[in-house]
Design an enzyme around this catalytic site. Structure first.
Site, mmCIF file in Angstrom:
data_model
loop_
_atom_site.group_PDB
_atom_site.id
_atom_site.type_symbol
_atom_site.label_atom_id
_atom_site.label_comp_id
_atom_site.label_asym_id
_atom_site.label_seq_id
_atom_site.Cartn_x
_atom_site.Cartn_y
_atom_site.Cartn_z
ATOM 1 N N SER A 1 42.908 37.500 25.382
ATOM 2 C CA SER A 1 43.108 38.937 25.564
ATOM 3 C C SER A 1 44.083 39.456 24.525
ATOM 4 O O SER A 1 44.964 38.722 24.064
ATOM 5 C CB SER A 1 43.695 39.207 26.955
ATOM 6 O OG SER A 1 44.132 40.549 27.052
ATOM 7 N N TYR B 1 49.792 37.052 33.242
ATOM 8 C CA TYR B 1 48.483 37.166 32.584
ATOM 9 C C TYR B 1 48.624 36.960 31.073
ATOM 10 O O TYR B 1 47.859 36.197 30.471
ATOM 11 C CB TYR B 1 47.881 38.543 32.886
ATOM 12 C CG TYR B 1 46.500 38.770 32.301
ATOM 13 C CD1 TYR B 1 45.380 38.104 32.809
ATOM 14 C CD2 TYR B 1 46.301 39.666 31.254
ATOM 15 C CE1 TYR B 1 44.114 38.327 32.282
ATOM 16 C CE2 TYR B 1 45.032 39.894 30.729
ATOM 17 C CZ TYR B 1 43.947 39.226 31.243
ATOM 18 O OH TYR B 1 42.684 39.446 30.726
HETATM 19 N N1 LIG Z 1 37.955 43.635 31.051
HETATM 20 C C1 LIG Z 1 38.920 43.595 30.144
HETATM 21 O O1 LIG Z 1 39.478 44.648 29.756
HETATM 22 C C2 LIG Z 1 39.349 42.277 29.538
HETATM 23 C C3 LIG Z 1 40.205 42.320 28.454
HETATM 24 C C4 LIG Z 1 40.631 41.127 27.873
HETATM 25 C C5 LIG Z 1 40.184 39.921 28.380
HETATM 26 N N2 LIG Z 1 39.353 39.910 29.455
HETATM 27 C C6 LIG Z 1 38.941 38.605 29.974
HETATM 28 O O2 LIG Z 1 37.544 38.503 29.960
HETATM 29 C C7 LIG Z 1 37.089 37.686 31.032
HETATM 30 C C8 LIG Z 1 36.046 38.417 31.850
HETATM 31 O O3 LIG Z 1 36.627 39.612 32.340
HETATM 32 P P1 LIG Z 1 35.795 40.753 33.105
HETATM 33 O O4 LIG Z 1 36.520 42.020 32.824
HETATM 34 O O5 LIG Z 1 34.349 40.641 32.815
HETATM 35 O O6 LIG Z 1 36.122 40.335 34.608
HETATM 36 P P2 LIG Z 1 35.292 40.494 35.982
HETATM 37 O O7 LIG Z 1 36.328 40.563 37.053
HETATM 38 O O8 LIG Z 1 34.268 41.573 35.867
HETATM 39 O O9 LIG Z 1 34.537 39.097 36.067
HETATM 40 C C9 LIG Z 1 35.216 37.899 36.260
HETATM 41 C C10 LIG Z 1 34.297 36.907 36.920
HETATM 42 O O10 LIG Z 1 35.010 35.680 37.082
HETATM 43 C C11 LIG Z 1 34.683 35.141 38.345
HETATM 44 N N3 LIG Z 1 35.743 34.240 38.797
HETATM 45 C C12 LIG Z 1 37.001 34.570 39.185
HETATM 46 N N4 LIG Z 1 37.661 33.467 39.592
HETATM 47 C C13 LIG Z 1 36.790 32.433 39.448
HETATM 48 C C14 LIG Z 1 36.867 31.046 39.731
HETATM 49 N N5 LIG Z 1 37.977 30.502 40.268
HETATM 50 N N6 LIG Z 1 35.794 30.264 39.463
HETATM 51 C C15 LIG Z 1 34.655 30.809 38.962
HETATM 52 N N7 LIG Z 1 34.518 32.112 38.700
HETATM 53 C C16 LIG Z 1 35.577 32.920 38.950
HETATM 54 C C17 LIG Z 1 34.525 36.371 39.250
HETATM 55 O O11 LIG Z 1 33.779 36.057 40.414
HETATM 56 C C18 LIG Z 1 33.819 37.338 38.310
HETATM 57 O O12 LIG Z 1 32.408 37.217 38.386
HETATM 58 C C19 LIG Z 1 38.348 37.301 31.811
HETATM 59 O O13 LIG Z 1 38.793 36.024 31.406
HETATM 60 C C20 LIG Z 1 39.333 38.365 31.404
HETATM 61 O O14 LIG Z 1 40.678 37.924 31.543
HETATM 62 C C21 LIG Z 1 38.920 41.058 30.042
#
Ligand SMILES: NC(=O)c1ccc[n+]([C@@H]2O[C@H](COP(=O)([O-])OP(=O)(O)OC[C@H]3O[C@@H](n4cnc5c(N)ncnc54)[C@H](O)[C@@H]3O)[C@@H](O)[C@H]2O)c1
Length: 253
Positions: A144, A159
């Site tokens: 991130s 985080y």
């Molecule tokens: N959305 C953003 O702005 C953003 C920015 C930077 C990084 N990220 C990173 O990108 C990745 C995806 O983010 P997103 O926004 O699509 O999130 P999201 O919440 O839409 O999806 C996350 C998924 O991970 C699954 N998950 C959570 N804990 C789990 C576990 N213990 N085992 C298996 N699956 C699990 C959830 O069920 C969900 O389907 C994450 O690692 C997040 O930190 C997101």
């Protein structure tokens, strides 16, 4: 081996508006068979069905808690039975937490690290040896911008620290397995339009964040998925240990 004879594993790919599901679609569209592993079994199966229908690729949706080694082992056994060998792993499963450092409990700290760091270890540890044996592999971590600029988006110190741990993990692993044909890279998204904050980002804060984004908008999941798919290509064989920003210019360094 062409990617059509290999499987790409996407953890956390169930979320309907998430980066993982968009990535599963993009990988399948470029020829990969795709396995979606997620805590949410129904969501994983739904995503696998949707991706398979749209792309014609072979897919599987499997229940998996990445924090639990037994659950990861069982999911990979199930995967082995239905899809070709794993050639790519996208460590996408992640959770965030906005709790300020002066209020964060040890349990909350551990919860964030359990998914983002230990979870990535649990699955990467099991899949990378096979990639190294076959002489081909692609691993991508979802870090991130928070790791690079010290938070300032939504997540708190836990985080940012966990996402920065992923960068060190990816870089050291890249050095170790590069000689065996496995690349390991990270993507560092800025604010992407998904449901990860579970409604916790209020409109004023979001406006203030967007004021600092030169591209003037939140990122789309597709923006991140395309970059991940590029890093997973067979042809992208000389990029490793790298961190790719996809943040609309919100952090330029
Ligand atoms: N959305 C953003 O702005 C953003 C920015 C930077 C990084 N990220 C990173 O990108 C990745 C995806 O983010 P997103 O926004 O699509 O999130 P999201 O919440 O839409 O999806 C996350 C998924 O991970 C699954 N998950 C959570 N804990 C789990 C576990 N213990 N085992 C298996 N699956 C699990 C959830 O069920 C969900 O389907 C994450 O690692 C997040 O930190 C997101």
């Amino acid at each position: 081996m062409p990617v059509s004879e290999l499987t790409a594993v996407v953890t956390g790919g169930a979320s309907a508006r998430g980066i993982g599901r968009a990535t599963a679609h993009a990988l399948a569209a470029s020829g990969w068979n795709v396995a979606i592993l997620d805590l949410d079994e129904a969501g994983a199966k739904d995503a696998a069905h949707e991706v398979g229908e749209r792309s014609g690729s072979r897919t599987a949706g499997i229940a998996c808690d990445v924090t639990d080694e037994d659950s990861v082992a069982a999911a990979l056994t199930a995967l082995d039975a239905v899809l070709p060998p794993v050639g790519a792993l996208v460590n996408n499963a992640g959770i965030t937490s906005p709790v300020p450092f002066c209020e964060v409990s040890g349990a909350e700290w551990d919860r964030v690290f359990a998914v983002n760091v230990r979870g990535a270890y649990n699955i990467t540890r099991r899949l990378v040896p096979g990639m190294a044996e076959r002489g081909f592999g692609r691993v991508v971590f979802l870090s991130s911008v928070s790791a690079e600029r010290g938070g300032g988006v939504f997540g708190g110190v836990a985080y940012s620290a966990a996402k920065a741990a992923q960068l060190g993990f990816a870089r050291a692993l890249a050095r170790e397995v590069g000689p065996r044909g496995v690349t390991v890279n990270s993507v560092a998204p800025g604010l992407i339009d998904t449901d990860i904050t579970a409604g916790g980002l209020d409109a004023d804060r979001e406006r203030a964040l967007l004021a600092g984004v030169p591209m003037g908008r939140k990122g789309r999941t597709r923006d991140v998925a395309d970059l991940i798919t590029y890093l997973c290509r067979e042809e992208t064989s000389y990029v490793t240990g790298a961190t790719y920003d996809v943040n609309g210019g919100s952090h330029i360094h």
